[in-house]
Design an enzyme around this catalytic site. Structure first.
Site, PDB file in Angstrom:
ATOM      1  N   ASP A   1      59.964  35.359 114.683  1.00 21.41           N
ATOM      2  CA  ASP A   1      60.585  35.928 115.388  1.00 21.41           C
ATOM      3  C   ASP A   1      61.343  37.304 115.323  1.00 21.41           C
ATOM      4  O   ASP A   1      61.967  37.521 114.875  1.00 21.41           O
ATOM      5  CB  ASP A   1      61.905  35.031 116.590  1.00 21.41           C
TER       6      ASP A   1
ATOM      7  N   LYS B   1      71.415  46.611 122.812  1.00 24.37           N
ATOM      8  CA  LYS B   1      71.342  44.956 122.152  1.00 24.37           C
ATOM      9  C   LYS B   1      71.326  45.430 120.725  1.00 24.37           C
ATOM     10  O   LYS B   1      72.249  43.772 119.972  1.00 24.37           O
ATOM     11  CB  LYS B   1      69.693  44.008 122.188  1.00 24.37           C
TER      12      LYS B   1
ATOM     13  N   GLU C   1      66.744  32.113 120.288  1.00 26.20           N
ATOM     14  CA  GLU C   1      65.786  32.769 120.948  1.00 26.20           C
ATOM     15  C   GLU C   1      64.288  31.423 120.006  1.00 26.20           C
ATOM     16  O   GLU C   1      63.423  30.823 121.106  1.00 26.20           O
ATOM     17  CB  GLU C   1      65.220  34.007 120.652  1.00 26.20           C
TER      18      GLU C   1
ATOM     19  N   ASP D   1      65.010  35.915 128.654  1.00 23.19           N
ATOM     20  CA  ASP D   1      64.891  36.520 127.364  1.00 23.19           C
ATOM     21  C   ASP D   1      65.397  37.795 126.951  1.00 23.19           C
ATOM     22  O   ASP D   1      65.289  38.696 128.297  1.00 23.19           O
ATOM     23  CB  ASP D   1      64.106  36.243 127.248  1.00 23.19           C
TER      24      ASP D   1
END
Lengths: 173, 714
Positions: free
Chosen positions: B195, B72, B173, B9
């Site tokens: 999420d 990211k 994810e 992850d």
């Protein structure tokens, strides 16, 4: 469990897939309910999803790839009532054609949405259509929220304003 | 023996690695500090070596300029994007523009791509895993936010490759979280995965049917997460500091980073407490050199006021996904929370209220994604696969057409893998090249979407316009990665490409980086050219009398029997450096108003018709300074006139052709600039009905309609 497939079976299916209509690809009856179509899609995925065939030979892999894409295509059309209706109409025409181009179908739908003058910006249209859906589901509060969002993109849209007024009345009554 | 595979992850703030060995419970692998999560932070030391993780994170305060975090948020983005601008404003490390609008990180004397930065984090995660297993890591599944576009997915895959990983799959994810939740339980359920990560928010609605995990819909915001909560607290503290000491800490990188760390800590405290006391010493000095600090308390009410709108934003996204899935709250059997910020009772309670049910309590929001990725990695490499993930494409795939529009090819939330073919034809006689511009996004206006790339195709059998057929095949594979193939069905000549962001790295470059360790200068080359895709003209034809022989590289959808394609027109004289372009776009429903006639002039520096390339057709046009059209009665035409590199330099005008069919467009060059005149031959009067102001900021050119033309017809 992934179901074991003989290479010959994959080859045979790939040979005839271009002649099969979407119902035949998923092995469901033309009148099948939505849950049946879903189950058939899941069953087809267990057999033909590329993930289950990662270790197969390259030539088989290509066939699997082709088959699995046709399976998702069939499902994409048949799970959606609007698309399914358009497809049924195509089949009723007694043509050789067994595929319906998704892109053209969606372009036509976009056009229809535009024709209804449901907003002049993408977000305005989107939230307006979401407001309509919420309303249909009986969620008036949600519809109001979505209309308020739509109005942030199109401040002067009379249709949106009218609709909002109408919904607010419903809420207070 | 089973192959060793891992799931990673790769988070905005923290990363996590897990393993799922056969016959054992899948588990997270701890780092050397015995922690399950490792900060996604890279510190560049003076000697050229790097630290990754907590070791690096402490340097955010001491040496902010050389510490890269939240990479990211930047990966796979264009330099001109709003997200990068936001980051540039607040991040303390150097963010620069690389080739072709890419983003580069400048640290000390090195210039690095985001894929290289992420690769450093991934390599760390790989090493953590290697410390726990015997033998090599054979493959990895890396997760990305479901709403990541193709550019971001590709860049992440590149990062994995640079880190020396065999990337088995780029997995969404929330899908991974659902897999971890439902694996081996024989469920028949519909679940929502909420999420909220450090930098991104995703919501996915899944249907779990024993061994099949089908994503019904997904939606997200790739720039909304816990970082934004931190930012609100930073602002709160910085404003207090200004009020107390009249000093703005935002201008001091060191103080700012300390505020940032403290803000993150304060946020985390709200997971356990309703009131948080803070005390940050020695943040600045006053004029007399006295140390200035800030201390106080924030209560839950204040915190709620700071972040509630961010939480509300997530529910707008949830509305969208629920609607796409065609479900209401009552249809859901469970809510799975993922991401550190979902530990906040404030977030949990809001989610509970929105979905009208309690979220699952027994899932670790920090680990569940990595565990799901590990389960999938193991499934992908075993011989007898027993889980099947059926995911969707999060964004609509589009192709650019004339008029600045982008047409839908594959809609958002379509299951993958999928393929769609559209037939096109050439626009010009004996045209040799066609170009395609591919986008992802939900807007019909091309520029509002993310451009995935452009793609030129040649080598097909040429012929008269409209007689050549070119099939363009759009495919999205199980990684969610887009591939476009153009093919001449007559000869079988093919060209295909995986669309790569123009700033992305080529296979050669990745190879090079891997061989060199860390490359300093990554240069990519991409062909830049103009692309116009025009729909097939039908009965409403505007014919330009002067037409280029061979210049443009255009493509028209092949008309089919019940094709709804409306008027389309094109006289395109671009493909000249500093070219002149005249084109009309499809009319009718595809445009808000009327057919568009566009005129573009792009001289370097100033508008000088003589400077245009000596294409015979252009010369003809310039000689006569006019173009004739056949207009459709009662159809309004819209004119676009552009000059210079900016799309702001545009003038719009529209006219009514009336009953007359012949129109003349006259271009005059005068000392004041260009004059544009549209004449209706027969009535011998100008028919320009309306013009808007010109915006010629960039080049200072003065383009205007000649005054006598501004009369309205009748």
């Amino acid at each position: 469990m992934a179901q074991h497939l003989e290479p010959a079976e994959i080859k045979a299916f790939s040979r005839i897939i271009d002649e099969l209509n979407y119902y035949e690809i998923l092995e469901v009856k033309p009148g099948a309910e939505r849950t049946k179509i879903r189950d058939a899609f899941h069953q087809a995925a267990r057999r033909f999803h590329p993930d289950g065939h990662r270790n197969s030979a390259e030539d088989l892999h290509k066939l699997i790839d082709r088959i699995s894409k046709r399976i998702t295509e069939a499902y994409t059309i048949l799970r959606n009532p609007r698309r399914r209706q358009a497809y049924d109409e195509l089949l009723a025409k007694d043509t050789e054609e067994v595929r319906i181009p998704l892109a053209e179908l969606e372009a036509a739908a976009e056009k229809a949405a535009d024709d209804a003058h449901q907003g002049t910006t993408p977000n305005g249209r989107r939230y307006f259509s979401m407001a309509n859906n919420s309303e249909q589901q009986g969620d008036i509060k949600g519809a109001v929220r979505n209309l308020q969002m739509a109005l942030t993109y199109e401040r002067d849209n009379e249709l949106f304003k009218e609709k909002l007024e109408e919904l607010r009345k419903q809420l207070t009554s | 023996m089973a192959k060793t595979t891992i799931g990673i992850d790769l988070g905005t703030s923290n990363s996590c690695v897990a393993i799922a060995s056969e016959g054992e419970e899948p588990c997270v692998l701890n780092n050397a500090r015995d922690e399950s999560i490792t900060p996604s932070v890279v510190y560049f030391k003076e000697d050229g070596s790097i630290d990754v993780g907590m070791q690096a994170k402490v340097n955010v305060i001491h040496d902010p300029a050389n510490t890269v975090y939240s990479a990211k948020r930047l990966i796979g983005r264009y330099f001109f994007s709003d997200e990068v601008k936001k980051a540039k404003a607040v991040y303390s490390y150097g963010i620069e523009e690389g080739p072709d609008h890419s983003v580069r990180i400048k640290i000390r004397d090195e210039v690095l791509s985001l894929a290289e930065i992420s690769a450093m984090v991934l390599r760390e995660m790989k090493q953590i895993a290697e410390g726990h297993v015997e033998g090599d890591i054979e493959g990895a599944v890396i997760t990305v936010p479901a709403f990541f576009n193709d550019n971001q997915r590709q860049a992440t895959r590149d990062a994995g490759q640079i880190a020396g990983l065999n990337v088995l799959r780029i997995l969404n994810e929330p899908t991974a979280a659902a897999l971890a939740y439902g694996f081996g339980k024989d469920l028949d359920q519909r679940v929502a995965v909420y999420d909220l990560g450090g930098g991104t928010f995703d919501i996915s609605i899944l249907e779990i049917n024993n061994d099949v995990f089908e994503v019904l819909a997904t939606a997200g915001d790739t720039y909304l997460g816990g970082d934004d909560f931190d930012d609100r607290i930073i602002d709160f503290l910085a404003d207090r500091f200004v009020a107390e000491h009249k000093i703005n800490l935002r201008n001091d990188p060191n103080a700012y980073e300390r505020l940032k760390l403290q803000s993150e800590a304060i946020k985390k405290e709200f997971s356990k407490n309703d009131e948080v006391t803070y005390s940050i010493m020695d943040l600045a000095r006053d004029e007399a050199g006295h140390s200035l600090s800030i201390e106080g308390t924030i209560n839950i009410k204040e915190f709620t006021a700071l972040v509630m709108d961010l939480i509300q934003r997530t529910f707008k996204v949830c509305d969208e996904a629920m609607q796409q899935a065609g479900l209401t709250n009552r249809d859901l059997d469970g809510i799975i929370l993922v991401g550190g910020p979902t530990r906040l009772p404030l977030v949990r309670n809001s989610v509970q209220e929105y979905f009208q049910q309690d979220p699952k309590a027994d899932i670790d929001p920090d680990k569940v994604v990595a565990v799901g990725a590990a389960i999938h990695a193991a499934a992908l490499t075993c011989d007898n696969q027993d889980t099947h993930l059926l995911d969707v494409t999060p964004l609509t795939l589009r192709i650019g057409v004339a008029g600045g529009l982008a047409e839908t090819i594959i809609e958002a939330n379509t299951p993958i893998p999928i393929e769609q073919t559209r037939a096109f034809t050439t626009f010009q006689d004996y045209q040799e090249t066609v170009k395609l511009r591919v986008y992802q996004g939900e807007s019909r206006h091309a520029e509002d979407n993310e451009m995935l790339g452009e793609f030129a195709f040649s080598g097909f059998e040429t012929g008269r316009r409209g007689e050549v057929r070119i099939d363009v095949i759009f495919s999205i594979n199980t990684d969610g990665i887009v591939e476009v193939t153009a093919m001449d069905p007559a000869t079988g000549v093919k060209a295909s490409t995986e669309l790569t962001l123009s700033s992305g790295l080529s296979q050669d470059e990745i190879q090079h980086i891997m061989e060199e360790g860390r490359a300093n200068d990554v240069v990519t080359e991409t062909a830049i050219g103009s692309v116009n895709l025009v729909k097939m003209p039908s009965s409403h034809v505007l014919e330009a009398t002067s037409q280029a022989n061979q210049a443009p590289e255009e493509l028209l959808p092949l008309p089919s029997a019940d094709d709804q394609l409306e008027l389309a027109e094109d006289l395109d004289l671009d493909d000249l450096s500093g070219g002149l372009e005249l084109d009309t776009a499809p009319a009718g429903p595809d445009l808000d108003a009327a057919p568009v006639v566009g005129l573009e002039a792009e001289p370097a520096g100033g508008i000088e018709l003589d400077d245009f390339a000596p294409d015979p057709a252009i010369e003809a046009l310039i000689d006569e300074n006019s173009v004739d059209f056949e207009g459709d009665p009662d159809e309004a035409l819209e004119l676009e006139l552009e000059t210079g590199p900016s799309s702001n330099n545009r003038m719009d005008a529209s006219l009514i052709a009336g009953d007359e069919e012949e129109l003349e467009l006259e271009i005059d060059e005068s000392d004041d600039g260009l004059e544009l005149e549209l004449d209706d031959h027969d009535q011998d009067q100008a028919v320009i009905q309306e013009s808007r102001d010109l915006l010629f900021g960039d080049v200072g050119e003065d383009l205007s309609l000649s005054e006598e033309d501004e009369e309205k017809p009748e």
